[in-house]
Design an enzyme around this catalytic site. Structure first.
Site, PDB file in Angstrom:
ATOM      1  N   SER A 127       0.805  -1.223   0.000  1.00 17.77           N
ATOM      2  CA  SER A 127       0.000   0.000   0.000  1.00 17.77           C
ATOM      3  C   SER A 127       0.837   1.271   0.000  1.00 17.77           C
ATOM      4  CB  SER A 127      -0.937   0.013   1.205  1.00 17.77           C
ATOM      5  OG  SER A 127      -1.780  -1.114   1.192  1.00 17.77           O
ATOM      6  N   HIS A 178       0.661   4.958   4.275  1.00 18.44           N
ATOM      7  CA  HIS A 178      -0.175   5.502   3.208  1.00 18.44           C
ATOM      8  C   HIS A 178       0.118   6.983   2.984  1.00 18.44           C
ATOM      9  CE1 HIS A 178      -3.620   2.298   3.219  1.00 18.44           C
ATOM     10  NE2 HIS A 178      -2.419   1.749   3.219  1.00 18.44           N
TER      11      HIS A 178
END
Length: 198
Positions: A127, A178
């Site tokens: 991610s 993220h």
């Protein structure tokens, strides 16, 4: 730009780095399904682990990019890579795309180490690198409009906004990876993009 119409063989030929990334993470996930003590030990030795990084195990800044916790995790990340990474591989070229992908993943994992000070913290997943790709796209949308049309620009902004919202809604998400992946991608984008007119 993000519509995939290639058949399997054409996709592999056009996007060899994207194909390799997905294959590596699927292969590793399948290996770790084997109920063998050796696989458990190997996974533990390469998972993202702040305590290991603190002890000089630098590879833990790279290997977690290719590891996933469960089927849903690897499916979502693999589909995201297949949909959104090919355009960047074509735009940047194979070597620069791979360098950018790894760099944003490492930035995300470094941020995880320095910001989350808990040495027992563990994490896996692509991610951070995927958000890094969206960070590069965001830079393109804002500063390199010559590389992207308005409809794809709107799509990027929408998906990135949804991704950030979901980051804070879902549980068991490495929020730091993220956010810093996306910021890192935007910051390093000029290093990998060709200058206008070249």
């Amino acid at each position: 730009m993000f519509t995939r119409s290639e058949d399997f063989r054409t996709f592999i030929r056009l996007y060899p780095v994207v194909t390799a990334i997905v294959c590596i993470q699927v292969l590793l996930w399948l290996l770790f399904l084997l109920p063998l003590p050796e696989m458990t030990f190997f996974f533990a030795s390469i998972v993202g682990y702040n305590g290991g990084v603190a002890n000089g195990e630098w590879w833990r800044l790279i290997t977690p990019i290719f590891l996933h916790a469960n089927f849903a995790h690897i499916l979502f990340n693999s589909v995201s890579i297949i949909l959104f990474a090919p355009a960047l591989e074509r735009m940047l070229g194979k070597a620069r795309f791979l360098s950018a992908y790894l760099a944003t993943g490492i930035i995300a994992n470094l941020a995880t180490f320095f910001v989350i000070e808990d040495l027992s913290y563990t994490h896996v997943g692509a991610s951070g690198a995927i958000f890094g790709l969206f960070g590069i796209y965001l830079y393109i949308v804002v500063f390199r409009k010559d590389l992207i049309d308005s409809s794809n620009s709107q799509l990027i902004i929408t998906i990135l906004a949804i991704g950030i919202v979901m980051t804070f809604i879902n549980t068991n998400i490495n929020i730091i990876a993220h956010i810093f992946g996306a910021v890192g991608g935007a910051l390093i984008a000029p290093l990998f993009l060709k200058r206008p007119g070249r």
